[in-house]
Design a protein around this motif. Sequence first.
Motif, mmCIF file in Angstrom:
data_model
loop_
_atom_site.group_PDB
_atom_site.id
_atom_site.type_symbol
_atom_site.label_atom_id
_atom_site.label_comp_id
_atom_site.label_asym_id
_atom_site.label_seq_id
_atom_site.Cartn_x
_atom_site.Cartn_y
_atom_site.Cartn_z
ATOM 1 N N LYS A 79 0.736 -1.205 -0.007
ATOM 2 C CA LYS A 79 -0.127 0.178 -0.039
ATOM 3 C C LYS A 79 0.882 1.226 -0.152
ATOM 4 O O LYS A 79 0.713 2.139 -0.638
ATOM 5 N N LEU A 80 2.055 1.419 0.881
ATOM 6 C CA LEU A 80 2.745 2.504 0.918
ATOM 7 C C LEU A 80 3.467 2.650 -0.321
ATOM 8 O O LEU A 80 3.793 3.914 -0.607
ATOM 9 N N THR A 81 3.942 1.593 -0.848
ATOM 10 C CA THR A 81 4.776 1.694 -1.911
ATOM 11 C C THR A 81 4.142 2.093 -3.085
ATOM 12 O O THR A 81 4.564 3.033 -3.982
ATOM 13 N N LYS A 82 2.968 1.642 -3.425
ATOM 14 C CA LYS A 82 2.019 2.217 -4.269
ATOM 15 C C LYS A 82 1.510 3.664 -4.277
ATOM 16 O O LYS A 82 1.534 4.376 -5.380
ATOM 17 N N MET A 83 1.611 4.036 -2.909
ATOM 18 C CA MET A 83 1.073 5.488 -2.668
ATOM 19 C C MET A 83 2.239 6.384 -2.867
ATOM 20 O O MET A 83 1.858 7.451 -3.488
ATOM 21 N N LEU A 84 3.434 6.043 -2.221
ATOM 22 C CA LEU A 84 4.506 6.950 -2.375
ATOM 23 C C LEU A 84 5.778 6.732 -3.183
ATOM 24 O O LEU A 84 6.654 7.585 -3.261
ATOM 25 N N GLY A 85 5.854 5.607 -3.813
ATOM 26 C CA GLY A 85 6.749 5.079 -4.825
ATOM 27 C C GLY A 85 7.823 4.504 -3.523
ATOM 28 O O GLY A 85 7.543 4.201 -2.517
ATOM 29 N N ARG A 86 9.143 4.453 -4.260
ATOM 30 C CA ARG A 86 10.120 3.924 -3.647
ATOM 31 C C ARG A 86 10.615 5.025 -2.158
ATOM 32 O O ARG A 86 10.855 6.157 -2.601
ATOM 33 N N ILE A 87 10.511 4.666 -1.124
ATOM 34 C CA ILE A 87 10.822 5.213 0.002
ATOM 35 C C ILE A 87 12.425 5.355 0.021
ATOM 36 O O ILE A 87 13.020 6.407 0.354
ATOM 37 N N SER A 88 13.040 4.021 -0.151
ATOM 38 C CA SER A 88 14.374 4.096 -0.212
ATOM 39 C C SER A 88 14.889 3.931 -1.869
ATOM 40 O O SER A 88 14.470 3.124 -2.341
ATOM 41 N N LYS A 89 15.709 4.766 -2.219
ATOM 42 C CA LYS A 89 16.346 4.521 -3.698
ATOM 43 C C LYS A 89 16.746 3.220 -3.976
ATOM 44 O O LYS A 89 16.700 2.608 -5.005
ATOM 45 N N THR A 90 17.703 2.887 -3.141
ATOM 46 C CA THR A 90 18.573 1.631 -3.351
ATOM 47 C C THR A 90 18.365 0.396 -2.448
ATOM 48 O O THR A 90 18.712 -0.711 -2.547
ATOM 49 N N SER A 91 17.645 0.538 -1.084
ATOM 50 C CA SER A 91 17.319 -0.627 -0.518
ATOM 51 C C SER A 91 16.280 -1.260 -0.591
ATOM 52 O O SER A 91 15.385 -1.086 -0.846
ATOM 53 N N GLU A 92 16.640 -2.748 -1.191
ATOM 54 C CA GLU A 92 15.900 -3.723 -1.542
ATOM 55 C C GLU A 92 15.167 -4.321 -0.261
ATOM 56 O O GLU A 92 14.006 -4.730 -0.396
ATOM 57 N N ILE A 93 15.788 -4.379 0.928
ATOM 58 C CA ILE A 93 14.782 -4.697 2.165
ATOM 59 C C ILE A 93 13.668 -3.564 2.375
ATOM 60 O O ILE A 93 12.672 -3.897 2.576
ATOM 61 N N ILE A 94 14.016 -2.469 2.364
ATOM 62 C CA ILE A 94 12.953 -1.258 2.768
ATOM 63 C C ILE A 94 12.054 -1.164 1.522
ATOM 64 O O ILE A 94 10.733 -1.183 1.835
ATOM 65 N N SER A 95 12.428 -0.793 0.174
ATOM 66 C CA SER A 95 11.236 -0.786 -0.633
ATOM 67 C C SER A 95 11.635 -1.887 -1.824
ATOM 68 O O SER A 95 10.887 -1.602 -2.818
ATOM 69 N N GLY A 96 11.854 -2.909 -1.510
ATOM 70 C CA GLY A 96 11.933 -4.107 -2.507
ATOM 71 C C GLY A 96 12.986 -4.059 -3.734
ATOM 72 O O GLY A 96 13.790 -3.258 -3.906
ATOM 73 N N ILE A 97 13.145 -5.357 -4.061
ATOM 74 C CA ILE A 97 14.103 -5.395 -5.361
ATOM 75 C C ILE A 97 13.716 -4.639 -6.566
ATOM 76 O O ILE A 97 14.813 -3.985 -7.170
ATOM 77 N N PRO A 98 12.527 -4.381 -7.417
ATOM 78 C CA PRO A 98 12.293 -3.866 -8.394
ATOM 79 C C PRO A 98 12.368 -2.266 -8.146
ATOM 80 O O PRO A 98 12.186 -1.622 -7.276
#
Length: 653
Positions: free
Chosen positions: A367-386
Amino acid sequence: MMSSSNDSSTVDDLQKVAKEEEQQLTPSFTPTLPERLGIGAFKLLNRVVPWYKLPGFIGAFNLAFLRIELRQFNLYDGYASPEAQGNARDHPLTDERYRSARHSDGKFNSLEQPLMGCRGMRFGRNFPRHLTPRPTEEELWTPNPRMISDRFMARRDGRFIPATTLNMLAAAWIQFQIHDWFNHIESNEKFKVPLPEGGDPWPHSHMELFRTKADEVRDPSDVKCPGYNNENTAWWDGSQIYGSSEKATEALRTKLPDGKLELDERGTVSFLPRDKDGNPLTGFNNNWWIGMEMLHTLFALEHNAICDALKAAYPDMTGDQIFDKARLVNCALMAKIHTVEWTPAILAHPALQIGMSANWWGIVGEKLTKMLGRISKTSEIISGIPGSGPEQDGAPFSLTEEFVSVYRMHSLMPESIAFFSSASGSHISTIPVPSLTFSKAQEPLASGLVTFPDVFYSFGINYPGAITNNNYPSFLRELPTPDGQLRDLGTVDILRDRERGVPRYCQFRRLLRMSVPKTFEELTGGNVELAKELEEAYNGDINLVDALVGSHSEPVIPGFGFSETAFRVFLLMASRRLKSDRFIAGASEFGPGTYTRVGFDWLQNTGMKDVLKRHFPELKGVLEAGGERNVFAPWVMMEESKKYNGVETNAPA
């Protein structure tokens, strides 16, 4: 009490050799200080509590640090020199189209190493090449692979062991994905597989199988440790639908400038077209059965639906532009479904539910990723691998021989499939699987016996087989194939691992830094009867147990559909297929700029249920009746379906 397979002095010698071999595991990169601290902390914790007994969220973090360690020590190039992956100077990108579109050969996914992961490149390794040598003749046939198949693969008295947490759609899905990822090339030379002493029901004096074709010798090390080429692209690029060459892809497209794939329209029903010999015209059509027919058709339809949406939103797009964008979306969608839906179904453990969702969306969640996009530009743990940025972790991307080995899942196949009406739930027919293979796969659909909605509903309520000992279907153990071979796939699976230098079970675990059983009873988790059978079959030497047999024999983590040994390779390679891919992990490629706004929204807001309902609205009711239930778990059955007491459905007996 079972005796150890070796006396104490021999055990000490083996432990010494094991320690020396572990020291030969060369790290491919150096983790950061926080990563090293995390790895060390969880190693200490796991001495007391294994990861799967930790609370779900902590267990997910445990797996994240374990994955870093696996990336560090268990990725090896299939070539002696990195120059084999090509460079931008010798393989320049001459067509700017492929800067933002997939090339069917797999080229230019990496612009720095243009050949990496493309068709014809070697499989890599999860273990150092010098520890995966070509076997001697004695090693190849010891113990007899057909005997091992008879004793540990064959269903005893025809007894089917169901996997009651999954449905047949899950079984079809993994083969559908495997057809995208890898295919070894066979040589013209044949093995003559000796039959076990004491008689064998095999209809010939021996079994003939084509050998795997080894790559040309490029380095002296290739003589002892040959490399083998992947006939498919190794990327998650839908090559099973689109083909692994531009020529093949072009042949599958319509002649119209609409970007679509060719389908055979018969009234309101779309079928995969056939060639003059009855073979389906699609990217990969080997090992064909009705499970492949339905999923190849479904995602060809999905591609065409994406094309329609793109054409409506961007009327000035050319046919090539529509095709390229639709392929990007469709490929990423399949990767997403596999990551956040299929995997949590077959590995139903709280840590995996959290971890696989985080692979795509990050720990901040969907939900948060769809709403705000990537919160962390590079962290795959925080914002996913894609979108986190592609990374090869010190070893050029490839799929590995050990990855192929752990995906040997023929036990998933039942002997027959019960078909039911998607409208009423009533039983239509039960058909043996051999009558649904190769050129016969389309017959029940083409004849009107069943519809695609019927088939999908039926697969949704049928159980696959459990991935365990003595659960290979009988038809796969005497399978005539269109190329004229007669195969026992149990024998084939054992022989292929040995032929390609996949370590035996104990060595496999040792090189993954897992505990190694000292006795057969320890291997089986206390199953005395199975331990005795293994000890007898392997002549008392636990170090001879094949990787596949050992994996099928070890106790399974609660909720898991396969062994922890296989899972370690999966944990490493599942995320690597995402993280290495420029069109998924790329910070500038993964987003509306490359996918288009319409295409990117389609990807982010679509799941497997959406795909099914879009193309087969007849399934909407039964899918919605399941609520949030995973689409690869058994579907809710209609009342009429429950009246059928088939042993291979989730109907009550």
